[in-house]
Write a protein that holds these residues in place. Structure first.
Motif, short mmCIF file in Angstrom:
data_model
loop_
_atom_site.label_atom_id
_atom_site.label_comp_id
_atom_site.label_asym_id
_atom_site.label_seq_id
_atom_site.Cartn_x
_atom_site.Cartn_y
_atom_site.Cartn_z
N ILE A 124 0.85 -1.18 0.00
CA ILE A 124 0.00 0.00 0.00
C ILE A 124 0.89 1.23 0.00
O ILE A 124 1.97 1.23 0.60
CB ILE A 124 -0.97 0.01 1.20
CG1 ILE A 124 -1.94 1.20 1.08
CG2 ILE A 124 -0.21 0.03 2.53
CD1 ILE A 124 -3.08 1.16 2.09
N GLN A 125 0.45 2.25 -0.69
CA GLN A 125 1.20 3.49 -0.77
C GLN A 125 1.12 4.28 0.53
O GLN A 125 0.10 4.23 1.24
CB GLN A 125 0.68 4.36 -1.91
CG GLN A 125 1.05 3.89 -3.30
CD GLN A 125 0.63 4.91 -4.35
OE1 GLN A 125 -0.45 5.49 -4.29
NE2 GLN A 125 1.51 5.14 -5.32
N LEU A 126 2.19 5.01 0.82
CA LEU A 126 2.21 5.96 1.92
C LEU A 126 2.07 7.37 1.34
O LEU A 126 2.23 7.57 0.14
CB LEU A 126 3.53 5.84 2.69
CG LEU A 126 3.86 4.48 3.29
CD1 LEU A 126 5.18 4.56 4.07
CD2 LEU A 126 2.75 3.98 4.19
N PRO A 127 1.81 8.36 2.18
CA PRO A 127 1.82 9.74 1.69
C PRO A 127 3.19 10.07 1.11
O PRO A 127 4.21 9.53 1.54
CB PRO A 127 1.53 10.57 2.94
CG PRO A 127 0.86 9.62 3.89
CD PRO A 127 1.45 8.28 3.61
N ASN A 132 -1.57 17.43 6.37
CA ASN A 132 -2.51 17.64 7.46
C ASN A 132 -3.86 17.12 7.01
O ASN A 132 -4.46 17.65 6.06
CB ASN A 132 -2.60 19.13 7.82
CG ASN A 132 -1.32 19.66 8.42
OD1 ASN A 132 -0.77 19.04 9.32
ND2 ASN A 132 -0.83 20.78 7.92
N ILE A 133 -4.32 16.06 7.67
CA ILE A 133 -5.58 15.43 7.30
C ILE A 133 -6.73 16.37 7.62
O ILE A 133 -6.81 16.93 8.72
CB ILE A 133 -5.77 14.09 8.04
CG1 ILE A 133 -4.62 13.14 7.70
CG2 ILE A 133 -7.10 13.46 7.70
CD1 ILE A 133 -4.58 12.72 6.26
N CYS A 206 -6.92 6.41 3.76
CA CYS A 206 -7.70 7.51 3.20
C CYS A 206 -7.26 7.73 1.75
O CYS A 206 -6.06 7.84 1.48
CB CYS A 206 -7.49 8.80 3.99
SG CYS A 206 -7.79 8.68 5.77
N ASN A 207 -8.22 7.74 0.84
CA ASN A 207 -7.92 7.94 -0.58
C ASN A 207 -6.87 6.97 -1.10
O ASN A 207 -5.98 7.34 -1.87
CB ASN A 207 -7.47 9.39 -0.83
CG ASN A 207 -8.54 10.40 -0.47
OD1 ASN A 207 -9.71 10.22 -0.80
ND2 ASN A 207 -8.15 11.46 0.21
N GLY A 208 -6.96 5.73 -0.61
CA GLY A 208 -6.08 4.68 -1.11
C GLY A 208 -4.69 4.66 -0.53
O GLY A 208 -3.86 3.84 -0.95
N LYS A 209 -4.39 5.54 0.44
CA LYS A 209 -3.07 5.57 1.04
C LYS A 209 -3.16 5.32 2.55
O LYS A 209 -4.14 5.71 3.18
CB LYS A 209 -2.39 6.92 0.78
CG LYS A 209 -2.09 7.17 -0.69
CD LYS A 209 -1.37 8.49 -0.87
CE LYS A 209 -1.04 8.74 -2.34
NZ LYS A 209 -0.33 10.02 -2.55
N ALA A 210 -2.12 4.68 3.09
CA ALA A 210 -2.05 4.46 4.54
C ALA A 210 -1.53 5.73 5.17
O ALA A 210 -0.36 6.07 5.04
CB ALA A 210 -1.14 3.28 4.85
N SER A 235 2.68 10.55 7.88
CA SER A 235 3.35 11.57 7.07
C SER A 235 4.43 12.32 7.83
O SER A 235 5.34 12.88 7.22
CB SER A 235 2.32 12.57 6.51
OG SER A 235 1.91 13.51 7.49
N LYS A 236 4.35 12.30 9.16
CA LYS A 236 5.35 13.01 9.97
C LYS A 236 6.64 12.20 10.13
O LYS A 236 7.62 12.70 10.68
CB LYS A 236 4.78 13.33 11.36
CG LYS A 236 3.49 14.14 11.33
CD LYS A 236 3.68 15.48 10.65
CE LYS A 236 2.47 16.41 10.86
NZ LYS A 236 1.27 15.95 10.15
N TYR A 237 6.65 10.97 9.62
CA TYR A 237 7.80 10.09 9.79
C TYR A 237 8.40 9.62 8.47
O TYR A 237 9.19 8.68 8.44
CB TYR A 237 7.39 8.87 10.63
CG TYR A 237 6.93 9.24 12.01
CD1 TYR A 237 7.83 9.39 13.07
CD2 TYR A 237 5.58 9.49 12.26
CE1 TYR A 237 7.40 9.76 14.32
CE2 TYR A 237 5.14 9.86 13.53
CZ TYR A 237 6.06 10.00 14.55
OH TYR A 237 5.62 10.38 15.81
#
Length: 250
Positions: A124-127, A132-133, A206-210, A235-237
């Motif tokens: 699965i893709q990451l950001p 900011n969600i 969310c929207n296909g991304k973890a 996303s912060k890591y």
């Protein structure tokens, strides 16, 4: 005082035992076949399911830092069915992780050998950048386990739709036990849907991304609404994750 509140949060969560953490799905449904092929069961040497996780490369899984286990099973929604098994050779917890109350609840697992990506196993893709969600975004969380407070665990993967919660609203609800930094809130508040006690580490998608990792909720109570569910904000890591993947080491 802020540090004291974090300490109180840690003691509250740990005093409730491991079941204070987790992602057992409440008011969800059985995950459709041929979906969520990135989901992973983190297990003990005896094959007991401990936590969820998700595959981000052929040889790395993401889960929560507070999780335990020595192997993963991929390629199946049913824990009683045969899946693809890999032992874990490296447990890469974030260097700043101390306990769930202080955040940084993220860990990468290096598998003993790569898995072949096919119809049953996918990443699965990451950001791609820090994000900011937004408020009220439609997302999903999945896991194996209890479907109600003090209820039985399940063998088949279940999934539930949840909406993200405004960070300020979430912070106000958790005001007596302040939230750690770098978290996302979704589900478990003004809704009857969310995660419950048992295995953590599953993804908020969310929207296909973890975008998040299941970290904690409040106590043993899954009779929502009460407190928003809390996830680590992936996303912060991203720089840390990229470094581990490139070095193939912690």
């Amino acid at each position: 005082m802020h540090a004291l509140h974090k300490l109180l949060l840690f003691h509250l969560l740990t005093s409730l035992g491991r079941d204070a953490l987790g992602s057992k799905i409440i008011n969800g449904k059985k995950a459709p076949e041929n979906s969520m092929q990135y989901m992973v069961s983190l297990q003990t040497s005896k094959g007991e399911h401990e936590c969820g996780g998700f595959l981000i490369s052929e040889d790395f899984v993401v889960t929560a830092a507070h999780c335990n286990g020595c192997k993963v099973v991929l390629g199946t929604h049913n824990l009683k069915a045969c899946g693809i098994e890999r032992s874990i050779v490296k447990w890469c917890k974030h260097k700043n992780y101390k306990n769930v109350g202080e955040g940084n609840d993220i860990m990468l697992l290096k598998l003993s050998q790569k898995v072949q990506l096919d119809n049953s196993v996918q990443t699965i893709q990451l950001p791609t950048s820090e994000m900011n969600i937004g408020d009220k975004e439609n997302c999903q969380v999945a896991g194996w386990g209890k479907t109600q407070t003090n209820g039985p665990a399940v063998d088949e993967l279940r999934v539930v739709d949840v909406s993200t919660i405004n960070k300020q609203v979430c912070e106000r609800r958790w005001a007596d036990l302040p939230l750690p930094d770098n978290v996302i809130c979704a589900g478990g508040y003004k809704t009857n849907k969310g995660f419950c006690q048992g295995d953590s580490g599953g993804p908020l998608v969310c929207n296909g991304k973890a975008v998040g990792i299941v970290s904690f909720n409040m106590g043993h109570n899954c009779n929502y609404p009460n407190f928003p569910n809390v996830y680590t904000d992936i996303s912060k890591y991203l720089p840390w994750i990229d470094n581990v993947l490139q070095q193939k080491n912690c």
